[in-house]
Design a protein around this motif. Structure first.
Motif, PDB file in Angstrom:
ATOM      1  N   HIS A 180      -2.270   5.062  54.294  1.00  0.00           N
ATOM      2  CA  HIS A 180      -2.173   6.354  54.798  1.00  0.00           C
ATOM      3  C   HIS A 180      -2.699   7.678  55.031  1.00  0.00           C
ATOM      4  N   CYS A 236       0.721   6.043  58.768  1.00  0.00           N
ATOM      5  CA  CYS A 236       0.971   4.911  58.202  1.00  0.00           C
ATOM      6  C   CYS A 236       0.072   3.747  59.049  1.00  0.00           C
ATOM      7  N   SER A 242       5.442   0.583  55.669  1.00  0.00           N
ATOM      8  CA  SER A 242       5.325   0.566  55.130  1.00  0.00           C
ATOM      9  C   SER A 242       6.363   1.030  53.913  1.00  0.00           C
ATOM     10  N   PHE A 284       6.318   3.975  53.375  1.00  0.00           N
ATOM     11  CA  PHE A 284       5.355   4.492  52.467  1.00  0.00           C
ATOM     12  C   PHE A 284       5.938   4.671  51.397  1.00  0.00           C
TER      13      PHE A 284
END
Length: 321
Positions: A38, A87, A91, A93
């Motif tokens: 990220h 990202c 994901s 996040f």
């Protein structure tokens, strides 16, 4: 390094693309990695902040050639600050490095420096927009077909993201609907005809949440709203404190002029074997937009209906789509 104006973001390697973002942020913000998968891009301009969650692939696939975070582009056009979480893959996040970053923002009272904060994302990024909005009480959230959680104990019926079932959605920033309880207003936009999206949207039902059910918009809501050329207007209205259910539905009338939206309606009517209604839609679109495909389909449908002794009503009696 990147002073040559002939260099475009589309021509850069992944490492050079990130270096370009870092260089762009030097004067008005920062670009920094958050763990291995990220990164964050911050542009400081005015006391209104647009926070967006985006994928690297989505940014780099942007066909306008700039390959800059969409949140940054919208905020720059509207004269707002922007904070983009990026990202490298879907994901949701769910990364300790991202948690730590938002913890840092809270400790620094970062969001208190802004008069208005708007969080935005779509799909997995919409989940993140809702989940992390808890760090900015009073914020506005715009989330397109977001997931509420991928915890199999709660949403075991959603079999689209099996690879994420080993990722915890039960610890910090986990159940996105609960994270919305401190926001000013949240807008969840989805297609109720997409069963799994509709089930996730139902989990978001809260007094502070407007559930905006857009029939026939499909599973890629962001793509469709961009096709209608209203996504930027929605987010700008949110940044100006002017987004409401009424304002959204006013903007959403643009669907009447988007051929791929109209084709989805026709496809559904055809699948339901409703030639009369499909013919009315085709005639409406053929007359308003001069669509050759709709006109050709109308000829076929009118012929079939005539064989059954059915005639279409006078056009004046037909309401708008």
């Amino acid at each position: 390094m990147f002073k040559d104006k002939q260099i475009t973001m589309a021509t850069l390697s992944e490492s050079d693309w990130k270096a370009r973002l870092e260089e762009m942020a030097e004067d008005s913000g920062y670009f920094e990695p958050l763990g291995a998968a990220h990164s964050v891009f911050f542009h400081d301009d005015t006391p209104t902040l647009l926070v967006t969650f985006e994928t690297r692939a989505g940014i780099r696939a942007d066909d306008d050639g700039d390959q800059l975070p969409r949140g940054y582009q919208i905020a720059r056009a509207a004269g707002c600050s922007s904070l983009t979480l990026i990202c490298d893959h879907d994901s949701w996040f769910r990364d300790p490095a991202v948690f730590a970053y938002f913890d840092r923002l809270v400790d620094e009272a970062f969001f208190e420096d802004f008069d208005r904060v708007v969080f935005y994302g779509a799909g997995p990024c919409g989940y993140a927009a809702a989940a992390f909005s808890v760090t900015a009480p009073g914020a506005t959230v715009v989330a397109l077909h977001p997931q509420a959680t991928l915890d199999p104990a709660v949403t075991g019926w959603d079999d689209r993201f099996r690879q994420m079932r080993r990722i915890s959605f039960t610890d910090r920033y986990g159940f996105a609907p609960e994270m919305l309880e401190g926001v000013g207003q949240a807008f969840v936009i989805y297609d109720p005809l997409q069963p799994l999206d509709a089930m996730h949207a139902a989990l978001y039902a809260r007094p502070c949440v407007s559930l905006l059910a857009c029939r026939n918009i499909g599973e890629n809501v962001e793509w469709m709203l961009r096709g209608m050329a209203i996504l930027d207007d929605i987010l700008i209205a949110a940044c100006q404190g002017e987004l409401s259910e009424l304002r959204f539905w006013q903007l959403y009338r643009a669907r009447r002029n988007l051929p791929r939206f109209l084709r989805q309606i026709n496809a559904q009517l055809d699948a339901q074997n409703r030639p009369y209604l499909e013919a009315i839609v085709c005639r409406n679109v053929a007359r308003r937009l001069n669509g050759p495909r709709f006109r050709a389909r109308l000829v076929v449908l009118e012929t079939e209906l005539a064989e059954q002794g059915i005639a279409l009503p006078d056009p004046i009696q037909i309401g708008a789509l």
